[in-house]
Design a protein around this motif. Structure first.
Motif, PDB file in Angstrom:
ATOM      1  N   SER A  31       0.769  -1.447  -0.176  1.00 11.78           N
ATOM      2  CA  SER A  31      -0.224   0.142   0.261  1.00 11.78           C
ATOM      3  C   SER A  31       1.021   1.779   0.143  1.00 11.78           C
ATOM      4  N   GLU A  32       0.447   2.229  -0.437  1.00 15.09           N
ATOM      5  CA  GLU A  32       1.136   3.882  -0.422  1.00 15.09           C
ATOM      6  C   GLU A  32       0.734   4.004   0.946  1.00 15.09           C
ATOM      7  N   LEU A  33       0.243   4.244   1.461  1.00 14.48           N
ATOM      8  CA  LEU A  33      -0.494   4.283   2.520  1.00 14.48           C
ATOM      9  C   LEU A  33      -1.832   3.449   3.387  1.00 14.48           C
ATOM     10  N   LEU A  34      -2.078   3.235   4.705  1.00 18.98           N
ATOM     11  CA  LEU A  34      -2.539   2.886   5.439  1.00 18.98           C
ATOM     12  C   LEU A  34      -3.811   3.734   6.497  1.00 18.98           C
ATOM     13  N   ILE A  35      -4.754   3.642   6.046  1.00 17.71           N
ATOM     14  CA  ILE A  35      -5.183   4.467   7.665  1.00 17.71           C
ATOM     15  C   ILE A  35      -6.188   3.261   8.315  1.00 17.71           C
ATOM     16  N   THR A  36      -6.145   3.753   9.910  1.00 13.68           N
ATOM     17  CA  THR A  36      -6.192   2.123  10.227  1.00 13.68           C
ATOM     18  C   THR A  36      -6.901   3.219  11.421  1.00 13.68           C
ATOM     19  N   THR A  37      -7.482   2.108  12.671  1.00 10.68           N
ATOM     20  CA  THR A  37      -7.873   2.415  14.438  1.00 10.68           C
ATOM     21  C   THR A  37      -6.920   2.157  14.763  1.00 10.68           C
ATOM     22  N   ASP A  38      -6.522   1.648  15.648  1.00 12.03           N
ATOM     23  CA  ASP A  38      -5.464   1.403  17.038  1.00 12.03           C
ATOM     24  C   ASP A  38      -5.781   0.239  17.015  1.00 12.03           C
ATOM     25  N   SER A  39      -5.513  -0.967  15.987  1.00 12.29           N
ATOM     26  CA  SER A  39      -5.402  -1.970  16.370  1.00 12.29           C
ATOM     27  C   SER A  39      -4.239  -2.741  15.658  1.00 12.29           C
ATOM     28  N   GLY A  40      -4.110  -4.337  15.879  1.00 14.28           N
ATOM     29  CA  GLY A  40      -3.137  -4.806  14.916  1.00 14.28           C
ATOM     30  C   GLY A  40      -2.253  -4.408  14.257  1.00 14.28           C
ATOM     31  N   PRO A  41      -3.182  -4.458  12.801  1.00 22.59           N
ATOM     32  CA  PRO A  41      -3.105  -4.406  11.513  1.00 22.59           C
ATOM     33  C   PRO A  41      -1.967  -2.874  11.587  1.00 22.59           C
ATOM     34  N   ARG A  42      -2.533  -1.883  12.495  1.00 22.00           N
ATOM     35  CA  ARG A  42      -1.979  -0.656  12.362  1.00 22.00           C
ATOM     36  C   ARG A  42      -0.369  -0.696  12.275  1.00 22.00           C
ATOM     37  N   HIS A  43       0.570  -1.496  13.629  1.00 25.68           N
ATOM     38  CA  HIS A  43       1.621  -2.239  13.091  1.00 25.68           C
ATOM     39  C   HIS A  43       2.844  -2.517  12.425  1.00 25.68           C
ATOM     40  N   PHE A  44       1.300  -3.515  11.235  1.00 23.93           N
ATOM     41  CA  PHE A  44       2.228  -3.570   9.870  1.00 23.93           C
ATOM     42  C   PHE A  44       3.194  -2.032   9.521  1.00 23.93           C
ATOM     43  N   ALA A  45       2.285  -1.220   8.976  1.00 25.34           N
ATOM     44  CA  ALA A  45       2.794  -0.210   8.111  1.00 25.34           C
ATOM     45  C   ALA A  45       4.884   0.086   8.847  1.00 25.34           C
ATOM     46  N   GLN A  46       5.507   0.278   9.438  1.00 25.92           N
ATOM     47  CA  GLN A  46       6.692   0.518  10.476  1.00 25.92           C
ATOM     48  C   GLN A  46       7.740  -0.346   9.423  1.00 25.92           C
ATOM     49  N   PRO A  47       7.059  -1.533   9.801  1.00 25.20           N
ATOM     50  CA  PRO A  47       8.028  -2.654   9.610  1.00 25.20           C
ATOM     51  C   PRO A  47       8.687  -3.079   7.788  1.00 25.20           C
ATOM     52  N   PHE A  48       7.739  -2.903   6.945  1.00 22.62           N
ATOM     53  CA  PHE A  48       7.493  -2.494   5.828  1.00 22.62           C
ATOM     54  C   PHE A  48       7.326  -1.007   4.964  1.00 22.62           C
ATOM     55  N   GLY A  49       8.186   0.096   5.773  1.00 21.60           N
ATOM     56  CA  GLY A  49       7.790   1.476   5.358  1.00 21.60           C
ATOM     57  C   GLY A  49       6.821   2.269   4.828  1.00 21.60           C
ATOM     58  N   THR A  50       5.911   2.090   5.127  1.00 20.36           N
ATOM     59  CA  THR A  50       4.401   2.450   4.762  1.00 20.36           C
ATOM     60  C   THR A  50       3.694   2.899   5.809  1.00 20.36           C
ATOM     61  N   PRO A  51       3.675   4.626   5.091  1.00 20.32           N
ATOM     62  CA  PRO A  51       3.247   5.647   6.190  1.00 20.32           C
ATOM     63  C   PRO A  51       1.565   5.099   6.329  1.00 20.32           C
ATOM     64  N   VAL A  52       1.260   5.911   8.276  1.00 18.43           N
ATOM     65  CA  VAL A  52       0.256   5.125   8.132  1.00 18.43           C
ATOM     66  C   VAL A  52      -0.200   6.465   9.362  1.00 18.43           C
ATOM     67  N   VAL A  53      -1.410   6.436   9.259  1.00 20.84           N
ATOM     68  CA  VAL A  53      -2.125   7.756   9.313  1.00 20.84           C
ATOM     69  C   VAL A  53      -3.433   6.565  10.439  1.00 20.84           C
ATOM     70  N   THR A  54      -2.874   6.321  11.448  1.00 18.13           N
ATOM     71  CA  THR A  54      -4.090   6.286  12.659  1.00 18.13           C
ATOM     72  C   THR A  54      -4.547   7.090  13.549  1.00 18.13           C
ATOM     73  N   LEU A  55      -6.292   6.321  14.075  1.00 17.10           N
ATOM     74  CA  LEU A  55      -6.989   7.457  15.141  1.00 17.10           C
ATOM     75  C   LEU A  55      -7.357   6.572  16.058  1.00 17.10           C
ATOM     76  N   PHE A  56      -7.166   7.468  16.540  1.00 16.32           N
ATOM     77  CA  PHE A  56      -7.458   6.717  17.886  1.00 16.32           C
ATOM     78  C   PHE A  56      -8.482   7.177  18.733  1.00 16.32           C
ATOM     79  N   GLY A  57      -8.727   6.734  19.679  1.00 15.52           N
ATOM     80  CA  GLY A  57      -9.916   7.015  20.574  1.00 15.52           C
ATOM     81  C   GLY A  57      -9.624   6.339  21.945  1.00 15.52           C
ATOM     82  N   PRO A  58     -10.423   5.652  22.185  1.00 18.36           N
ATOM     83  CA  PRO A  58     -10.092   5.185  24.540  1.00 18.36           C
ATOM     84  C   PRO A  58      -8.709   5.395  24.479  1.00 18.36           C
TER      85      PRO A  58
END
Length: 348
Positions: free
Chosen positions: A259-286
């Motif tokens: 992916s060119e970009l990941l947009i994600t909640t604060d869940s496990g797959p959010r952490h897949f972005a960094q190892p593959f160098g994919t930019p990520v926007v994470t939406l935090f709530g609680p």
């Protein structure tokens, strides 16, 4: 040969955050056999990394007696570990480490388990805001490991890449020629982490209407209907999902990797972005951002300030869920636009 047993975290994201610590142990003890002790699905998270040599599957809810309880404790004892490292904080895993008879048992003295360990590090209150990644590194630093690198790592297997390629073959050729933006709406932690499907659908519409992109909605087995709903509500042919595929953690890793970009909640797959160098926007709530910080330079954290949060609860105790429902599509889309602008600058 030294034999080291490592109780790994139970959550997917935490397992990824443990990889810098695992790498540090591997480098400190290059001749040791590293045995991961963990829930079955963690095997797929770490598959291919060579951070551990083999696994002992531990699951207190498993119908198989050998995966928990006294049978599992006896298995640990037969292993004759020289060292057990606990990246978990439960009393249960402390007991198992003690029952294993390992000569050295290293972990935090939380849950009153300090006496079960040979090397108890001072416990901490769960309200202390500190990244799990830093906690894991502190534990292995106690073993003399070099903890200078906080880079997380993962890889994909050939079967994961084959799954991803098979998914792409189901799409119109035009969609496969466009850069892919991945949405990850799930969250095993609980419903309080969810951003509304209507919001995700509106965001997807804005992305495909304003940019030459294909949007792919990821999901776990329990989130297929959410993914389908986002696609339906978006009402755009360039918004598709993995919901009708055979799902796996490996497929999710491949989706984020490509992916060119990941947009994600604060869940496990959010952490897949960094190892593959994919930019990520994470939406935090609680959840507090600090608990899962990985210091990734290509990450953007969005969190609405509310009087009642972050509360760390799985469901909203007040029933309004404002920390996520009031996080506007406008705000998230602005962050996405900034990321797209940055990508153009990188190319230029």
């Amino acid at each position: 040969m030294i034999k080291i047993g490592i109780f790994l975290p139970n959550w997917i994201g935490d397992a990824v955050m443990a990889t810098p610590a695992l790498r540090a142990v591997r480098r400190k003890f290059p001749e040791a056999e590293l045995v991961g002790i963990h829930r079955p699905y963690i095997s797929e998270v770490l598959a291919g990394t060579e951070l551990i040599d083999r696994s002992l599957l531990y699951d207190k809810n498993s119908p198989e007696a050998e995966h928990h309880g006294l049978s599992f404790a006896m298995h640990l004892r037969r292993e004759q570990f020289d060292l057990i490292l606990l990246l978990t904080n439960s009393l249960r895993t402390g007991w198992l480490a003690w029952l294993s008879g390992a000569k050295r048992r290293v972990g935090y003295a939380n849950e009153g388990r300090g006496w079960l360990l040979t090397d108890p590090l001072p416990g901490f209150h769960r309200s202390t805001v500190r990244s799990a990644l830093d906690n894991y590194l502190e534990l292995v630093e106690h073993l003399g490991c070099d903890v200078s690198s906080k880079r997380t790592e993962l890889t994909t297997l050939s079967k994961d890449e084959t799954q991803w390629a098979a998914f792409l073959c189901t799409l119109d050729e035009e969609l496969t020629r466009m850069p892919i933006v991945t949405l990850n709406p799930g969250g095993a932690f609980g419903e309080a982490k969810h951003w509304p499907s209507q919001h995700f659908a509106e965001l997807a519409r804005r992305i495909v209407d304003g940019y030459h992109k294909t949007v792919v909605v990821m999901c776990g087995p329990a989130e297929r209907d959410i993914a389908r709903e986002i696609v339906r509500l978006s009402n755009r042919p360039r918004v598709v999902s993995l919901a009708d595929r055979t799902l796996s953690i490996g497929l999710s890793k491949a989706a984020v990797k490509h992916s060119e970009l990941l947009i994600t909640t604060d869940s496990g797959p959010r952490h897949f972005a960094q190892p593959f160098g994919t930019p990520v926007v994470t939406l935090f709530g609680p959840t507090h951002i600090g608990y899962s910080e990985t210091y990734y330079e290509k990450s953007v954290h969005l969190q609405l300030k509310v009087d009642c949060g972050p509360c760390q609860e799985r469901t909203c105790p007040l029933g309004h869920h404002r920390c996520m429902t009031d996080l506007s599509v406008d705000r998230v889309f602005r962050a996405v636009q900034i990321e797209f602008d940055a990508m153009r600058r990188w190319v230029a």
